[in-house]
Write a protein that holds these residues in place. Sequence first.
Motif, PDB file in Angstrom:
ATOM      1  N   UNK A  34      21.185  37.937  46.101  1.00 53.35           N
ATOM      2  CA  UNK A  34      21.521  37.137  44.922  1.00 53.35           C
ATOM      3  C   UNK A  34      22.554  37.855  44.055  1.00 53.35           C
ATOM      4  N   UNK A  35      22.386  39.155  43.890  1.00 50.32           N
ATOM      5  CA  UNK A  35      23.329  39.918  43.059  1.00 50.32           C
ATOM      6  C   UNK A  35      24.749  39.773  43.611  1.00 50.32           C
ATOM      7  N   UNK A  36      24.861  39.807  44.941  1.00 49.15           N
ATOM      8  CA  UNK A  36      26.175  39.657  45.562  1.00 49.15           C
ATOM      9  C   UNK A  36      26.745  38.259  45.292  1.00 49.15           C
ATOM     10  N   UNK A  37      25.915  37.242  45.446  1.00 48.11           N
ATOM     11  CA  UNK A  37      26.379  35.872  45.160  1.00 48.11           C
ATOM     12  C   UNK A  37      26.813  35.735  43.706  1.00 48.11           C
ATOM     13  N   UNK A  38      26.042  36.345  42.836  1.00 50.38           N
ATOM     14  CA  UNK A  38      26.358  36.269  41.406  1.00 50.38           C
ATOM     15  C   UNK A  38      27.700  36.935  41.093  1.00 50.38           C
ATOM     16  N   UNK A  39      27.969  38.019  41.796  1.00 53.74           N
ATOM     17  CA  UNK A  39      29.253  38.691  41.585  1.00 53.74           C
ATOM     18  C   UNK A  39      30.406  37.747  41.914  1.00 53.74           C
ATOM     19  N   UNK A  40      30.260  37.064  43.009  1.00 53.36           N
ATOM     20  CA  UNK A  40      31.319  36.127  43.406  1.00 53.36           C
ATOM     21  C   UNK A  40      31.432  34.999  42.378  1.00 53.36           C
ATOM     22  N   UNK A  82      25.031  44.635  37.275  1.00 57.60           N
ATOM     23  CA  UNK A  82      26.329  43.978  37.203  1.00 57.60           C
ATOM     24  C   UNK A  82      26.951  44.157  35.836  1.00 57.60           C
ATOM     25  N   UNK A  83      28.189  43.692  35.723  1.00 57.16           N
ATOM     26  CA  UNK A  83      28.909  43.877  34.468  1.00 57.16           C
ATOM     27  C   UNK A  83      28.404  42.891  33.422  1.00 57.16           C
ATOM     28  N   UNK A  84      28.712  43.228  32.186  1.00 57.26           N
ATOM     29  CA  UNK A  84      28.312  42.344  31.083  1.00 57.26           C
ATOM     30  C   UNK A  84      29.035  41.005  31.203  1.00 57.26           C
ATOM     31  N   UNK A 105      27.244  38.901  33.639  1.00 59.60           N
ATOM     32  CA  UNK A 105      25.976  38.468  33.052  1.00 59.60           C
ATOM     33  C   UNK A 105      26.208  37.317  32.076  1.00 59.60           C
ATOM     34  N   UNK A 106      27.186  37.494  31.206  1.00 60.94           N
ATOM     35  CA  UNK A 106      27.445  36.465  30.195  1.00 60.94           C
ATOM     36  C   UNK A 106      27.989  35.188  30.837  1.00 60.94           C
ATOM     37  N   UNK A 107      28.816  35.369  31.867  1.00 59.20           N
ATOM     38  CA  UNK A 107      29.327  34.180  32.575  1.00 59.20           C
ATOM     39  C   UNK A 107      28.178  33.420  33.234  1.00 59.20           C
ATOM     40  N   UNK A 108      27.237  34.166  33.809  1.00 63.08           N
ATOM     41  CA  UNK A 108      26.096  33.506  34.464  1.00 63.08           C
ATOM     42  C   UNK A 108      25.266  32.753  33.430  1.00 63.08           C
ATOM     43  N   UNK A 119      36.905  44.768  47.831  1.00 62.69           N
ATOM     44  CA  UNK A 119      37.762  45.747  47.147  1.00 62.69           C
ATOM     45  C   UNK A 119      37.929  45.419  45.663  1.00 62.69           C
ATOM     46  N   UNK A 120      38.076  44.156  45.363  1.00 63.53           N
ATOM     47  CA  UNK A 120      38.253  43.744  43.970  1.00 63.53           C
ATOM     48  C   UNK A 120      36.982  44.026  43.173  1.00 63.53           C
ATOM     49  N   UNK A 121      35.856  43.675  43.770  1.00 65.25           N
ATOM     50  CA  UNK A 121      34.581  43.852  43.080  1.00 65.25           C
ATOM     51  C   UNK A 121      34.332  45.325  42.801  1.00 65.25           C
ATOM     52  N   UNK A 122      34.680  46.137  43.772  1.00 62.87           N
ATOM     53  CA  UNK A 122      34.456  47.568  43.592  1.00 62.87           C
ATOM     54  C   UNK A 122      35.328  48.151  42.507  1.00 62.87           C
ATOM     55  N   UNK A 123      36.523  47.609  42.358  1.00 58.96           N
ATOM     56  CA  UNK A 123      37.490  48.184  41.426  1.00 58.96           C
ATOM     57  C   UNK A 123      37.303  47.689  40.007  1.00 58.96           C
ATOM     58  N   UNK A 124      36.512  46.667  39.857  1.00 57.48           N
ATOM     59  CA  UNK A 124      36.413  46.059  38.525  1.00 57.48           C
ATOM     60  C   UNK A 124      35.581  46.893  37.575  1.00 57.48           C
ATOM     61  N   UNK A 125      36.133  47.105  36.414  1.00 54.14           N
ATOM     62  CA  UNK A 125      35.374  47.767  35.358  1.00 54.14           C
ATOM     63  C   UNK A 125      34.672  46.710  34.537  1.00 54.14           C
TER      64      UNK A 125
END
Lengths: 273, 192
Positions: A40-46, B73-75, B78-81, B184-190
């Motif tokens: 889920x965390x991975x999906x949320x990242x996307x 995850x980033x704030x 979280x806020x977008x979710x 790669x993008x996800x890893x690089x994101x601050x």
Amino acid sequence: MTHAEIEELLGAYALDAVEPGEARVVEDHLQECPRCRAELAAHREVAGLLGNAGGEAPAGLWERISGELSLEHALQPEPPVLGPVRLEVPGARGAGELAGANAPLAAPSRRVRRLPAASLALGGLAAALALVVGLLSVKVSNLDTQVTDIRSAVATNGVAQQAALAVANPEHRSVELRSAGRSPRALLVALPDGQAYWITTGPMPELPADQTYQLWAAVAGQIVSIGLLGRAPSDVPVQVTTNMTKFMVTAEPLGGTTRPTSAVVVAGSPSPI
Amino acid sequence: MRTDLQGASDANLVMAIARYHEDALAEVYRRHAGALFGLAKRVLWDAALAEEVVQEVFLRLWSSPERFDPDRGSLRSFLLAQTHGRAVDQLRSESSRRQREARDASTAATAGYDLEHEVFDLAVAEHVRDALVELPEGQRRAIELAYFGGHSYREVATMLGEPEGTVKSRIRAGLGKMHAQLAPVLGARGDE
């Protein structure tokens, strides 16, 4: 639902695209399944990347949020004072400086309520009022409302006299309004019939001539205007209702606005009965 | 204080919010409110409703900052979710049904999103768009209708004339594929 069925839902769940019942099942399962949590965390990242559109937040939104939370903030760490309240009334103001006004209060049904543009200036009464306010050095126990010292019995001004009577009325309820620094600046004294009085008890900096303090209340999560207090408020009559849960004051352009547009100056909330 | 806050990490800002520092919330607002509003408006197609959603998200962060876990995850995510969830709730409420019908009509007319103009960071936008475009058509449409359209997978299935199970799987598989693509993008994101 089996593990495999729940797993199948994780993508849709991450996009908020499942039914409420399914969401609850997924949430329960996530509590005990690290593998599904990771997926889920991975999906949320996307989803976060997909939804990460730029843009500007609309003007005024922060002020509304700030207004709401100043109210919360003013209340949370410090419960309203229940003991004897000392009204510290500042010295008399210069004559003619006071321009108090209040708007009639209709039952607030919408967040945005248009206010009458005209302000009722008390101007001529200012000198008398200032004198009375100076005398209003009262010490009140606001539970049993045993008035120990009201030297304002000789009040000559209607508003100040009525405010003093309201304070003396054993049935009044009061709300202390404080600044962010927590110093009390005013008391809102309400009688059971909804008649209330704003009584300035601490420094309220005088505003420029083209501005006025405006009093707001939170009603069912909405902010409504209760009235204009003038640029150097002293005692101002207002109407309140029992469903008002918070009060706050902002500085606004003369004539008032339909929603707060500046930072909260003072805020307070009624103590539970 | 202001300068300190501007250099603070999102996680530190949230800690300050827990201690009732309004300045910290203001800084979070400065960093993220535009993106949240953009997403809410995109889902709701109504600026006033979108504002309400954003306001609610910030008040919720103020009252329950502990709900943000920096390890997960980033704030911003979280806020977008939170924003997306609230926006979808709004959309599904009875009162907004009519707006939704109007919105669906206009969505049909303007099919095809230009992510490039909407995504916060152009470099990331490029990657996200590529990843989305590279998905099989069925997966891409299911994700777009669910996420941007605010539709449940069941509604998406009806709209596309596909079995519900297929849509569920396509969304999941599509997101998985995009994640691999965007690693790669996800890893690089601050945080910002």
